[in-house]
Write an enzyme that holds these catalytic residues in place. Structure first.
Site, PDB file in Angstrom:
ATOM      1  N   GLU A  25      58.013  36.664  15.924  1.00  0.00           N
ATOM      2  CA  GLU A  25      59.433  36.851  15.632  1.00  0.00           C
ATOM      3  C   GLU A  25      60.216  35.537  15.614  1.00  0.00           C
ATOM      4  O   GLU A  25      61.236  35.400  16.302  1.00  0.00           O
ATOM      5  CB  GLU A  25      60.058  37.833  16.629  1.00  0.00           C
ATOM      6  CG  GLU A  25      59.495  39.226  16.526  1.00  0.00           C
ATOM      7  CD  GLU A  25      60.195  40.233  17.441  1.00  0.00           C
ATOM      8  OE1 GLU A  25      61.091  39.845  18.202  1.00  0.00           O
ATOM      9  OE2 GLU A  25      59.836  41.414  17.378  1.00  0.00           O
TER      10      GLU A  25
ATOM     11  N   TYR B 177      61.811  48.525  16.071  1.00  0.00           N
ATOM     12  CA  TYR B 177      62.195  49.388  17.202  1.00  0.00           C
ATOM     13  C   TYR B 177      63.276  50.375  16.764  1.00  0.00           C
ATOM     14  O   TYR B 177      64.346  50.440  17.345  1.00  0.00           O
ATOM     15  CB  TYR B 177      62.658  48.504  18.370  1.00  0.00           C
ATOM     16  CG  TYR B 177      61.490  47.776  19.026  1.00  0.00           C
ATOM     17  CD1 TYR B 177      60.762  48.372  20.051  1.00  0.00           C
ATOM     18  CD2 TYR B 177      61.094  46.525  18.582  1.00  0.00           C
ATOM     19  CE1 TYR B 177      59.679  47.718  20.632  1.00  0.00           C
ATOM     20  CE2 TYR B 177      60.013  45.867  19.160  1.00  0.00           C
ATOM     21  CZ  TYR B 177      59.317  46.475  20.183  1.00  0.00           C
ATOM     22  OH  TYR B 177      58.240  45.842  20.759  1.00  0.00           O
TER      23      TYR B 177
ATOM     24  N   ASP C 243      60.790  37.568  25.901  1.00  0.00           N
ATOM     25  CA  ASP C 243      61.041  38.680  26.809  1.00  0.00           C
ATOM     26  C   ASP C 243      59.907  38.859  27.827  1.00  0.00           C
ATOM     27  O   ASP C 243      59.331  39.923  27.935  1.00  0.00           O
ATOM     28  CB  ASP C 243      61.208  39.941  25.945  1.00  0.00           C
ATOM     29  CG  ASP C 243      61.541  41.177  26.757  1.00  0.00           C
ATOM     30  OD1 ASP C 243      62.283  41.059  27.747  1.00  0.00           O
ATOM     31  OD2 ASP C 243      61.042  42.266  26.403  1.00  0.00           O
TER      32      ASP C 243
ATOM     33  N   GLU D 272      54.267  45.901  16.504  1.00  0.00           N
ATOM     34  CA  GLU D 272      54.949  46.374  17.726  1.00  0.00           C
ATOM     35  C   GLU D 272      55.790  47.584  17.379  1.00  0.00           C
ATOM     36  O   GLU D 272      56.423  47.607  16.320  1.00  0.00           O
ATOM     37  CB  GLU D 272      55.905  45.308  18.291  1.00  0.00           C
ATOM     38  CG  GLU D 272      55.256  44.187  19.034  1.00  0.00           C
ATOM     39  CD  GLU D 272      56.268  43.170  19.582  1.00  0.00           C
ATOM     40  OE1 GLU D 272      57.417  43.557  19.872  1.00  0.00           O
ATOM     41  OE2 GLU D 272      55.884  41.996  19.709  1.00  0.00           O
TER      42      GLU D 272
HETATM   43  C1  GCB Z   1      59.912  42.388  20.690  1.00  0.00           C
HETATM   44  C2  GCB Z   1      59.199  41.217  21.241  1.00  0.00           C
HETATM   45  C3  GCB Z   1      58.610  41.493  22.607  1.00  0.00           C
HETATM   46  C4  GCB Z   1      59.602  42.270  23.448  1.00  0.00           C
HETATM   47  C5  GCB Z   1      59.863  43.597  22.773  1.00  0.00           C
HETATM   48  C6  GCB Z   1      60.898  44.428  23.545  1.00  0.00           C
HETATM   49  O1  GCB Z   1      60.182  42.460  19.513  1.00  0.00           O
HETATM   50  O2  GCB Z   1      58.213  40.706  20.372  1.00  0.00           O
HETATM   51  O3  GCB Z   1      58.289  40.278  23.214  1.00  0.00           O
HETATM   52  O4  GCB Z   1      59.159  42.470  24.750  1.00  0.00           O
HETATM   53  O5  GCB Z   1      60.370  43.370  21.487  1.00  0.00           O
HETATM   54  O6  GCB Z   1      60.515  45.287  24.324  1.00  0.00           O
HETATM   55  O7  GCB Z   1      62.076  44.163  23.370  1.00  0.00           O
END
Ligand code: GCB
Length: 647
Positions: free
Chosen positions: A452, A505, A208, A541
């Protein structure tokens, strides 16, 4: 993107497979530093540039563009180095270009470098994305697979052939990603002529961030004597008040040489010395290297000066190389991360090398601004998501006491074919190169071998077992991890890592809009991972996109209020678990960054707590208050810290 016929990319891939043979690492490739015996000449600035827009992307090789000045074989434009080329012009085909681009620059080499046969001249590229071939005066001197890491070639004899001519450096760079590159990618041809123009293909990526390309870090010429210090390895420890610096110096160019190794403190006083190529230096009343906000004098660095003298029948060679050395230890227990035997809690950020116009190009104003923001925030650490950052950045971390989780470009390993032997061998070489480059940085406290990956797939077990074992064999002083977002019960690599790093997330990609799920789901996440593996955990994250200036109360997704509320819900759970086995929290992300165009990205990823231009969103103040409080709670910061009293 409309690009030429299918043979184009096949040719690119063929070249990759021909040139992509694994070469053993030769040389220590110490960071080029000036000294009384070494000179450095930067080749940054404007280079001539041309993308190979031919149908098969192969015209440059067919017509041997490296043999003559680039301007003689076609039109050129000016291209800054270092910088990604993508955002420099108004041309969308260059922004999205896949294939070979050609850079060229002529340089005058100082006459003494040429006339003195005892001088070795090396051409070094800090990094280029992703496959590079380098010619000097039309002769190939090296090639390198992979971005983010340096490569170099000795060019002494070449430049001596015709000392009157300037030296012409040509670098061809190809950004094509395959299932076996790091990061992996695929080329997909769209053959339905009712929907796509002739020759249409796309580069699929599984990560991403924008796939910036070009020469991203400085290009240098530097000298050493022909007998020279090729590598230095240091490992540090301490007992009571005595620091221990175990070192090993490798010399190239002579069978025997006399060495003098001197360790000096910040004031230039010698604190220990030796004249053997390896040994242990003892430092009385040692000043340890401490992280920012953990000590009143963070980032203390000694200087290790290695002085070499070698005598041959005709000449005497002298080389001097000075390496900054921070004395510290790193250990991991079931529940803690210890730096100098004291529990260390990562309150930090994930970053990207990314900014307007220059893309991933090294940029000093940006680097210094980012360090100022990191310190303003009270952050003590960052992860080099998702690839190795410039050596210059790690040197800043050493000096400022910013702790680093050093990640290799193993991002987006999602396809089962990327777990094969060819991928694994390349991944091992990348780890060799990364550890070779970063082994002596006190700020680097852990290696991350991937982000990931599809770690639930069966081949992931062998892949990560091998990769982690290999990394530990390269460096037994640091823990190794990879970053997971997989299911705790099915993750194949977790048994081999020293620290579990989890990305999640909740109430963003899962249960969007439902902040109330965070306490339950985050708590379950921690309990599950810890329950199964009994290893300390970092929340590597978490975050939410927020468009600066977008407000809603009650909060809705994409507003600054939602980002704040999400962060605060996570923090409540961190506060319960950090008393037990959670050893860190790294926000995603420090700043907004560019991505590929996609329906879920509005000109990039907006999970930054700072905008791409480094202005704070409301979340930056939430995090600032928290990080300074965490630092204060752990260390009861005395007045030396400039603790912002208003927080
Ligand atoms: C993740 C990734 C990261 C993305 C982020 C997102 O899990 O490791 O590279 O930018 O989520 O914002 O989706």
């Amino acid at each position: 993107m409309s690009v030429p016929g299918s043979s184009a990319v096949l040719r690119v891939l063929w070249l990759l497979s021909v040139f992509g043979t694994v070469l053993p690492l030769d040389g220590g490739m110490l960071f080029p530093r000036e000294s009384t015996s070494r000179e450095v000449k930067e080749l940054n600035g404007l280079w001539d540039f041309r993308p190979d827009g031919s149908l098969n992307r192969n015209e440059g090789f067919e017509k041997a563009w490296y043999k003559r000045r680039l301007a003689e074989t076609g039109p050129v434009i000016e291209m800054p180095v270092p910088a990604s080329y993508n955002d420099i012009t108004q041309d969308p085909t260059l922004r999205d270009f896949i294939g070979w681009v050609w850079y060229e620059r002529e340089v005058f080499v100082p006459a003494r470098w040429i006339s003195d046969e005892g001088t070795r001249v090396v051409l070094r590229v800090g990094s280029a994305h992703y496959y590079s071939i380098v010619w000097v005066n039309g002769e190939k001197v090296t090639e390198h697979e992979g971005g983010h890491l340096p490569f170099e070639a000795e060019i002494s004899s070449l430049i001596r052939r015709d000392p009157t001519k300037p030296c012409r450096i040509t670098i061809a760079v190809n950004n094509t990603l395959t299932l076996e590159t790091l990061p992996p990618g695929t080329i997909q041809y769209m053959n339905d002529r009712t929907r796509y123009p002739d020759g249409f293909f796309v580069q699929n990526i599984y990560f991403d961030f924008f796939n910036y390309a070009g020469i991203h870090r400085p290009v240098l010429l530097y000298t050493t004597p022909t007998v020279y210090v090729d590598d230095i390895i240091v490992e540090t420890n301490f007992m009571d008040n005595t620091g221990l610096v175990r070192y090993k110096v490798s010399v190239q160019g002579a069978a025997t040489a006399t060495l003098k190794v001197t360790l000096m403190d910040k004031d230039g006083h010698c604190v220990a010395s030796s004249n053997t190529p390896s040994g242990v230096l003892k430092v009385v009343d040692v000043k340890l290297w401490w992280p920012y906000l953990m000590h009143e004098n963070p980032g203390y660095l000694y200087s290790m000066e290695v002085h070499l003298i070698a005598v041959s029948e005709t000449s005497t060679y002298e080389d001097v190389y000075t390496l900054p050395v921070g004395i510290r230890t790193v250990n991991v227990t079931k529940t803690q991360f210890l730096i100098n035997n004291k529990p260390f809690y990562f309150h930090g950020v994930n970053k990207h090398e990314d900014s307007d116009i220059r893309g991933k190009g090294l940029d000093w104003p940006l680097i210094v601004k980012d360090f100022n923001l990191i310190k303003w925030l009270g952050a003590n650490s960052f992860r080099t998501s998702h690839y190795p950052y410039a050596e210059e950045i790690l040197q800043m971390c050493d000096r400022h006491g910013i702790v680093v989780i050093d990640e290799c470009p193993g991002v987006g390993i999602k396809d089962i074919r990327s777990f094969g032997n060819a991928s694994l061998s390349h991944h091992l070489v990348v780890m060799d190169e990364l550890v070779r480059r970063d082994k002596n940085h006190p700020s680097v406290v852990m290696w991350s071998v991937a982000n990931e990956p599809a770690s639930e797939m069966p081949p992931a077990e062998f892949y990560f077992k091998t990769l982690i074992k290999h990394t530990k064999a390269l460096d037994h002083t640091r823990p190794v991890t990879y970053i997971t977002d997989s299911n705790y019960a099915r993750d194949k690599g977790a048994p081999f890592v020293d620290v579990v790093c989890v990305n999640s997330y909740f109430s963003w990609y899962h249960d969007p809009g439902h902040l109330e799920v965070i306490p339950i789901q985050l708590n379950a996440q921690f309990e599950n991972w810890y329950g199964k593996y009994k290893k300390p955990i970092i929340q590597s994250e978490y975050g939410a996109d927020a468009l600066p200036g977008l407000h809603m109360d009650p909060p809705m997704m994409f507003t600054e209020e939602y980002q704040n509320a999400l962060l605060q819900s996570y923090h409540d759970v961190f506060d319960q678990k950090r008393k037990q086995y959670v050893i860190g929290e790294l926000i995603w992300n420090f700043a907004d960054f560019m991505t590929a165009q996609a329906i879920h990205r509005v000109v990039g990823n907006k999970k930054g707590i700072f905008t791409r231009q480094r202005q704070p969103k409301a979340a930056a103040f939430i995090l600032r208050r928290r990080y300074w409080r965490l630092a204060n709670e752990t260390w009861r910061l005395p007045p030396w810290t400039k603790y912002p009293c208003s927080l």
